[in-house]
Design a protein around this motif. Structure first.
Motif, PDB file in Angstrom:
ATOM      1  N   LEU A  33       0.803  -1.218   0.000  1.00 29.19           N
ATOM      2  CA  LEU A  33       0.000   0.000   0.000  1.00 29.19           C
ATOM      3  C   LEU A  33       0.841   1.276   0.000  1.00 29.19           C
ATOM      4  O   LEU A  33       0.434   2.286  -0.573  1.00 29.19           O
ATOM      5  CB  LEU A  33      -0.951   0.002   1.197  1.00 29.19           C
ATOM      6  N   ILE A  34       2.000   1.240   0.599  1.00 29.24           N
ATOM      7  CA  ILE A  34       2.835   2.452   0.642  1.00 29.24           C
ATOM      8  C   ILE A  34       3.934   2.445  -0.407  1.00 29.24           C
ATOM      9  O   ILE A  34       4.753   3.361  -0.443  1.00 29.24           O
ATOM     10  CB  ILE A  34       3.477   2.637   2.040  1.00 29.24           C
ATOM     11  N   SER A  35       3.939   1.456  -1.268  1.00 25.44           N
ATOM     12  CA  SER A  35       5.044   1.305  -2.221  1.00 25.44           C
ATOM     13  C   SER A  35       5.242   2.534  -3.101  1.00 25.44           C
ATOM     14  O   SER A  35       6.376   2.892  -3.420  1.00 25.44           O
ATOM     15  CB  SER A  35       4.844   0.058  -3.082  1.00 25.44           C
ATOM     16  N   THR A  36       4.164   3.205  -3.494  1.00 29.27           N
ATOM     17  CA  THR A  36       4.293   4.393  -4.330  1.00 29.27           C
ATOM     18  C   THR A  36       5.020   5.501  -3.581  1.00 29.27           C
ATOM     19  O   THR A  36       5.889   6.176  -4.144  1.00 29.27           O
ATOM     20  CB  THR A  36       2.909   4.882  -4.783  1.00 29.27           C
ATOM     21  N   PHE A  37       4.655   5.705  -2.318  1.00 28.87           N
ATOM     22  CA  PHE A  37       5.316   6.738  -1.525  1.00 28.87           C
ATOM     23  C   PHE A  37       6.781   6.389  -1.285  1.00 28.87           C
ATOM     24  O   PHE A  37       7.655   7.257  -1.324  1.00 28.87           O
ATOM     25  CB  PHE A  37       4.609   6.925  -0.182  1.00 28.87           C
ATOM     26  N   LEU A  38       7.036   5.122  -1.019  1.00 30.27           N
ATOM     27  CA  LEU A  38       8.405   4.664  -0.788  1.00 30.27           C
ATOM     28  C   LEU A  38       9.256   4.872  -2.040  1.00 30.27           C
ATOM     29  O   LEU A  38      10.365   5.402  -1.976  1.00 30.27           O
ATOM     30  CB  LEU A  38       8.401   3.197  -0.365  1.00 30.27           C
ATOM     31  N   GLU A  39       8.710   4.489  -3.186  1.00 31.80           N
ATOM     32  CA  GLU A  39       9.431   4.652  -4.451  1.00 31.80           C
ATOM     33  C   GLU A  39       9.689   6.124  -4.747  1.00 31.80           C
ATOM     34  O   GLU A  39      10.784   6.509  -5.165  1.00 31.80           O
ATOM     35  CB  GLU A  39       8.626   4.004  -5.583  1.00 31.80           C
ATOM     36  N   ASP A  40       8.693   6.958  -4.515  1.00 33.02           N
ATOM     37  CA  ASP A  40       8.848   8.386  -4.796  1.00 33.02           C
ATOM     38  C   ASP A  40       9.877   9.020  -3.866  1.00 33.02           C
ATOM     39  O   ASP A  40      10.677   9.855  -4.295  1.00 33.02           O
ATOM     40  CB  ASP A  40       7.498   9.089  -4.676  1.00 33.02           C
ATOM     41  N   GLY A  41       9.880   8.625  -2.610  1.00 30.83           N
ATOM     42  CA  GLY A  41      10.862   9.145  -1.669  1.00 30.83           C
ATOM     43  C   GLY A  41      12.276   8.729  -2.022  1.00 30.83           C
ATOM     44  O   GLY A  41      13.211   9.544  -1.978  1.00 30.83           O
ATOM     45  N   ILE A  42      12.449   7.490  -2.405  1.00 25.15           N
ATOM     46  CA  ILE A  42      13.782   7.004  -2.801  1.00 25.15           C
ATOM     47  C   ILE A  42      14.226   7.690  -4.088  1.00 25.15           C
ATOM     48  O   ILE A  42      15.386   8.108  -4.218  1.00 25.15           O
ATOM     49  CB  ILE A  42      13.778   5.464  -2.949  1.00 25.15           C
ATOM     50  N   ARG A  43      13.309   7.833  -5.042  1.00 30.09           N
ATOM     51  CA  ARG A  43      13.640   8.522  -6.294  1.00 30.09           C
ATOM     52  C   ARG A  43      14.015   9.978  -6.030  1.00 30.09           C
ATOM     53  O   ARG A  43      14.941  10.517  -6.634  1.00 30.09           O
ATOM     54  CB  ARG A  43      12.468   8.444  -7.274  1.00 30.09           C
ATOM     55  N   MET A  44      13.298  10.595  -5.093  1.00 28.72           N
ATOM     56  CA  MET A  44      13.606  11.978  -4.750  1.00 28.72           C
ATOM     57  C   MET A  44      15.018  12.075  -4.171  1.00 28.72           C
ATOM     58  O   MET A  44      15.732  13.055  -4.419  1.00 28.72           O
ATOM     59  CB  MET A  44      12.579  12.514  -3.758  1.00 28.72           C
ATOM     60  N   TRP A  45      15.432  11.101  -3.409  1.00 26.67           N
ATOM     61  CA  TRP A  45      16.783  11.081  -2.843  1.00 26.67           C
ATOM     62  C   TRP A  45      17.827  11.046  -3.962  1.00 26.67           C
ATOM     63  O   TRP A  45      18.811  11.781  -3.932  1.00 26.67           O
ATOM     64  CB  TRP A  45      16.937   9.867  -1.932  1.00 26.67           C
ATOM     65  N   PHE A  46      17.595  10.166  -4.949  1.00 24.00           N
ATOM     66  CA  PHE A  46      18.575  10.008  -6.019  1.00 24.00           C
ATOM     67  C   PHE A  46      18.491  11.105  -7.078  1.00 24.00           C
ATOM     68  O   PHE A  46      19.455  11.327  -7.804  1.00 24.00           O
ATOM     69  CB  PHE A  46      18.428   8.634  -6.678  1.00 24.00           C
ATOM     70  N   GLN A  47      17.358  11.787  -7.178  1.00 27.34           N
ATOM     71  CA  GLN A  47      17.205  12.869  -8.151  1.00 27.34           C
ATOM     72  C   GLN A  47      17.063  14.220  -7.433  1.00 27.34           C
ATOM     73  O   GLN A  47      16.311  15.083  -7.876  1.00 27.34           O
ATOM     74  CB  GLN A  47      15.983  12.626  -9.041  1.00 27.34           C
ATOM     75  N   TRP A  48      17.761  14.369  -6.356  1.00 29.30           N
ATOM     76  CA  TRP A  48      17.650  15.558  -5.515  1.00 29.30           C
ATOM     77  C   TRP A  48      17.832  16.840  -6.317  1.00 29.30           C
ATOM     78  O   TRP A  48      17.007  17.748  -6.259  1.00 29.30           O
ATOM     79  CB  TRP A  48      18.688  15.467  -4.397  1.00 29.30           C
ATOM     80  N   ASN A  49      18.917  16.927  -7.074  1.00 31.21           N
ATOM     81  CA  ASN A  49      19.216  18.155  -7.817  1.00 31.21           C
ATOM     82  C   ASN A  49      18.156  18.461  -8.871  1.00 31.21           C
ATOM     83  O   ASN A  49      17.749  19.619  -9.029  1.00 31.21           O
ATOM     84  CB  ASN A  49      20.595  18.066  -8.476  1.00 31.21           C
ATOM     85  N   GLU A  50      17.707  17.425  -9.586  1.00 31.37           N
ATOM     86  CA  GLU A  50      16.692  17.641 -10.612  1.00 31.37           C
ATOM     87  C   GLU A  50      15.386  18.125 -10.006  1.00 31.37           C
ATOM     88  O   GLU A  50      14.737  19.034 -10.548  1.00 31.37           O
ATOM     89  CB  GLU A  50      16.444  16.356 -11.418  1.00 31.37           C
ATOM     90  N   GLN A  51      14.995  17.536  -8.886  1.00 26.85           N
ATOM     91  CA  GLN A  51      13.754  17.931  -8.218  1.00 26.85           C
ATOM     92  C   GLN A  51      13.842  19.380  -7.735  1.00 26.85           C
ATOM     93  O   GLN A  51      12.933  20.176  -7.942  1.00 26.85           O
ATOM     94  CB  GLN A  51      13.459  17.009  -7.030  1.00 26.85           C
ATOM     95  N   ARG A  52      14.937  19.697  -7.079  1.00 23.66           N
ATOM     96  CA  ARG A  52      15.125  21.053  -6.567  1.00 23.66           C
ATOM     97  C   ARG A  52      15.157  22.074  -7.687  1.00 23.66           C
ATOM     98  O   ARG A  52      14.513  23.128  -7.617  1.00 23.66           O
ATOM     99  CB  ARG A  52      16.420  21.127  -5.755  1.00 23.66           C
ATOM    100  N   ASP A  53      15.888  21.770  -8.750  1.00 24.68           N
ATOM    101  CA  ASP A  53      15.980  22.693  -9.882  1.00 24.68           C
ATOM    102  C   ASP A  53      14.624  22.897 -10.551  1.00 24.68           C
ATOM    103  O   ASP A  53      14.297  24.004 -10.979  1.00 24.68           O
ATOM    104  CB  ASP A  53      17.007  22.198 -10.903  1.00 24.68           C
ATOM    105  N   TYR A  54      13.824  21.820 -10.638  1.00 28.09           N
ATOM    106  CA  TYR A  54      12.495  21.937 -11.245  1.00 28.09           C
ATOM    107  C   TYR A  54      11.607  22.878 -10.420  1.00 28.09           C
ATOM    108  O   TYR A  54      10.956  23.763 -10.968  1.00 28.09           O
ATOM    109  CB  TYR A  54      11.835  20.560 -11.366  1.00 28.09           C
ATOM    110  N   ILE A  55      11.589  22.685  -9.109  1.00 28.05           N
ATOM    111  CA  ILE A  55      10.766  23.543  -8.245  1.00 28.05           C
ATOM    112  C   ILE A  55      11.270  24.981  -8.302  1.00 28.05           C
ATOM    113  O   ILE A  55      10.478  25.926  -8.394  1.00 28.05           O
ATOM    114  CB  ILE A  55      10.759  23.008  -6.798  1.00 28.05           C
ATOM    115  N   GLU A  56      12.571  25.142  -8.271  1.00 23.52           N
ATOM    116  CA  GLU A  56      13.139  26.490  -8.317  1.00 23.52           C
ATOM    117  C   GLU A  56      12.786  27.191  -9.626  1.00 23.52           C
ATOM    118  O   GLU A  56      12.403  28.373  -9.630  1.00 23.52           O
ATOM    119  CB  GLU A  56      14.656  26.419  -8.153  1.00 23.52           C
ATOM    120  N   ALA A  57      12.852  26.473 -10.741  1.00 27.34           N
ATOM    121  CA  ALA A  57      12.547  27.071 -12.043  1.00 27.34           C
ATOM    122  C   ALA A  57      11.051  27.305 -12.229  1.00 27.34           C
ATOM    123  O   ALA A  57      10.640  28.321 -12.787  1.00 27.34           O
ATOM    124  CB  ALA A  57      13.080  26.178 -13.159  1.00 27.34           C
ATOM    125  N   THR A  58      10.237  26.374 -11.745  1.00 27.14           N
ATOM    126  CA  THR A  58       8.789  26.480 -11.943  1.00 27.14           C
ATOM    127  C   THR A  58       8.183  27.588 -11.097  1.00 27.14           C
ATOM    128  O   THR A  58       7.350  28.356 -11.574  1.00 27.14           O
ATOM    129  CB  THR A  58       8.106  25.137 -11.598  1.00 27.14           C
TER     130      THR A  58
END
Length: 130
Positions: A33-58
């Motif tokens: 049931l929590i697999s989506t949240f777990l996957e998204d959190g782990i992906r966010m860890w590995f794509q930290w810079n991309e996520q931050r840059d996207y929010i900063e630019a948007t």
């Protein structure tokens, strides 16, 4: 062998399986049931810079606020997953994950994606009722 014998044999096999796996099934169900949240959190860890840059630019919010947003998402999702799997404060963890969904809905401009919203609502509802 008749149909009734076959059904009795299937029930015996299922009963034996449940006896062996009974203690693990609730944990496995929560993990699914929590697999989506777990996957998204782990992906966010590995794509930290991309996520931050996207929010900063948007949102043109600056480096610091973008970093805070990504950190909040990361800690909120992984922390909620840990609490749910450990069966501590499950109701609060579900509310927290629902809050993360609401935050992401606004931040990633998916407010009008009904399919996404309904899938998230269903996931949170199922976790809380387990």
């Amino acid at each position: 062998m008749g149909q009734e014998d076959l059904m009795n044999k299937a029930e015996d096999v299922a009963d034996q399986f449940l006896r062996v796996t009974k203690q693990y099934l609730p944990h496995l169900a929560r993990l699914c049931l929590i697999s989506t949240f777990l996957e998204d959190g782990i992906r966010m860890w590995f794509q930290w810079n991309e996520q931050r840059d996207y929010i900063e630019a948007t949102w043109n919010c600056g480096y610091f606020l973008a970093t805070c947003f990504v950190l909040l998402n990361l800690v909120g999702q992984l922390g909620g997953c840990v609490l749910i799997l450990s069966r501590n404060f499950v109701q609060y963890a579900c509310f927290g994950l629902f809050g993360i969904i609401a935050l992401q809905t606004v931040a990633y401009s998916i407010l009008w994606d009904l399919k996404f919203l309904m899938s998230c609502y269903c996931r949170c509802g199922l976790i809380q009722h387990r």
